[in-house]
Design an enzyme around this catalytic site. Structure first.
Site, short mmCIF file in Angstrom:
data_model
loop_
_atom_site.label_atom_id
_atom_site.label_comp_id
_atom_site.label_asym_id
_atom_site.label_seq_id
_atom_site.Cartn_x
_atom_site.Cartn_y
_atom_site.Cartn_z
N ASP A 166 -13.87 -2.47 3.25
CA ASP A 166 -13.00 -2.37 4.41
C ASP A 166 -13.51 -2.04 5.70
OD1 ASP A 166 -10.80 -1.83 6.09
OD2 ASP A 166 -9.74 -0.79 4.68
N GLU A 181 -11.18 0.28 -3.44
CA GLU A 181 -11.43 -0.06 -1.85
C GLU A 181 -12.24 1.11 -1.23
OE1 GLU A 181 -8.96 -1.46 1.98
OE2 GLU A 181 -7.96 -1.35 0.00
N GLY A 224 -3.45 -4.05 6.08
CA GLY A 224 -2.61 -3.49 7.20
C GLY A 224 -2.98 -2.36 7.71
N ASP A 280 -7.44 2.67 -3.03
CA ASP A 280 -8.02 2.91 -1.79
C ASP A 280 -8.50 4.11 -1.45
OD1 ASP A 280 -8.78 2.40 0.71
OD2 ASP A 280 -6.92 1.86 1.67
N SER A 306 1.02 -1.26 -0.05
CA SER A 306 0.07 0.10 0.11
C SER A 306 0.86 1.14 -0.11
CB SER A 306 -0.91 -0.06 1.30
OG SER A 306 -1.59 1.06 1.39
N LYS A 312 -3.18 4.92 -2.43
CA LYS A 312 -4.30 5.76 -1.81
C LYS A 312 -4.73 6.60 -2.71
CE LYS A 312 -4.03 3.68 2.24
NZ LYS A 312 -5.23 3.19 2.80
N LYS A 348 -9.24 -7.14 8.07
CA LYS A 348 -8.21 -6.43 9.16
C LYS A 348 -8.64 -7.14 10.39
CE LYS A 348 -7.07 -2.28 6.61
NZ LYS A 348 -7.35 -0.82 6.53
N LYS A 369 -1.12 -1.06 -4.19
CA LYS A 369 -2.34 -0.28 -3.95
C LYS A 369 -1.95 1.11 -3.83
CE LYS A 369 -4.37 -0.54 0.13
NZ LYS A 369 -5.01 -0.86 1.21
#
Length: 369
Positions: free
Chosen positions: A238, A213, A290, A188, A135, A163, A262, A161
């Site tokens: 998520d 996400e 994570g 995400d 990420s 952000k 998670k 991934k």
């Protein structure tokens, strides 16, 4: 196992590189560890709550308080038949899943040691190695982001991934796809958009993403279902998935086609396994997310990721991506093929570095029966 005492520790751990999401940017991590002292052995867990209540309502100071005042006293002096007693004992306290998860996961760790069994086998895992992705947070520039992606791909990671948030999304994805048209890529949003952004979100379909996400509200299924019907890209939930009931409701509604698990967010290993099983019944893959964990939380993520329906690369990456020194040994490492080998050692599979833990500790409290 009889729980004779519980020790809480707060560690101050500086990050190798800042990490930025739509919530903001951090340069270091306050880490909350819990230790269950049981019949001469220690089970360790990590509360993944952040410094502030931005990802969810939990935050580290609140988690510390609720463990000291409510959760810890419930467990002290109790003799557990198995770690699955913990969720039942803590059920009177509503929410506070990350605090509960730290205690429950420590009990799982202790039971694995008592049985001389690897934690991943006690959880029901079967995969001999797990596939890893990374990420990558929001950066200061596109050039900085492209350099980080190049570094992670060279290290072997199987999925990237990114952000995203309004103003840092389509232009970024365009540049990444232009340079790497075939890599496994996802993004995400951490709830940065609303349904009024539908036409904008439709443009994400052009980038052939594995998933987007949690694009909408953190507690929503209904509007995600509407969005999923309107876009080709698979939605992964998520923050919205806090229990196996949530997972079942979301999948029945068609809110997503992938679920991120998670372990702290859902309150511990027991519920994480339940979420995994619900998704498996629906034929929906899961992966392990994570929360900038230290090696203790990271080792728990490794163990969880061996369950058979973890079919997509997770965010369980190498210790060195985040910490100059991790508090376990050996540190978590990733092979050039982007995998982590699973240890057959009892418990977590990684030893502690007590001297380093003590050095990094800024607050400590022990609760006794």
């Amino acid at each position: 196992m009889k729980i004779e005492a519980i020790t809480l520790r707060e560690l101050a751990m500086p990050l190798v590189h800042f990490f930025e999401t739509s919530f903001g940017r951090i340069y270091d991590r306050r880490v909350l560890l819990v230790t269950l002292h049981c019949d001469g052995l220690e089970g360790w867990g990590e509360c993944v709550a952040g410094e502030d209540p931005y990802y969810c309502e939990e935050y580290i100071d609140g988690a510390w308080d609720v463990i000291v005042r409510y959760l810890g006293p419930v467990l002290l002096g109790k003799s557990l038949r198995s770690q699955t007693d913990v969720p039942r004992l803590l059920a009177r306290v509503r929410e506070h899943r990350m605090a509960k998860g730290a205690l429950e996961n420590a009990a799982w760790d202790a039971e694995a040691q008592v049985k001389g069994q690897p934690l991943w086998k006690l959880l029901g895992g079967s995969l001999p190695e797990i596939n890893c992705g990374v990420s990558i947070g929001i950066q200061d520039s596109h050039e900085q982001l492209l350099h980080k992606i190049e570094t992670e791909l060279a290290a072997g990671y199987q999925r990237i991934k990114l952000k995203v948030k309004p103003g840092w999304d389509v232009d970024v994805l365009e540049k990444v796809r232009a340079r790497w048209p075939k890599i496994l890529l996802s993004c995400d949003a951490n709830s940065a958009y609303t349904l009024s952004d539908l036409e904008h979100l439709k443009t994400f379909d052009g980038f052939k993403l594995l998933m987007i996400e949690q694009p909408l509200w953190n507690d929503d299924f209904y509007f995600h279902a509407r969005l999923q019907k309107s876009i080709e890209t698979a939605i992964c939930l998520d923050e919205a998935i806090r229990s196996s009931r949530d997972a079942g409701a979301a999948l029945e509604l068609g809110s997503c086609r992938i679920i991120n698990i998670k372990v702290g967010r859902v309150g511990g290993f027991t519920e994480a396994i339940n979420v995994h099983n619900v998704a498996q019944r629906f034929g929906v893959p899961v992966w392990c997310g994570g929360m900038l964990e230290s090696g203790i939380g990271r080792s728990h993520n490794v163990a969880l990721s061996t369950l058979p329906n973890f079919r997509l690369p997770g965010d369980v990456s190498a210790s060195r991506r985040y910490w100059k020194e991790d508090i376990i040994e050996p540190e978590v490492t990733v092979s050039p093929m982007g995998t982590i080998a699973i240890s057959d050692k009892p418990g977590r599979g990684y030893a502690l570095r007590p001297d380093l833990i003590e050095k990094l500790t800024v607050r400590k409290q022990t609760l006794k029966a």
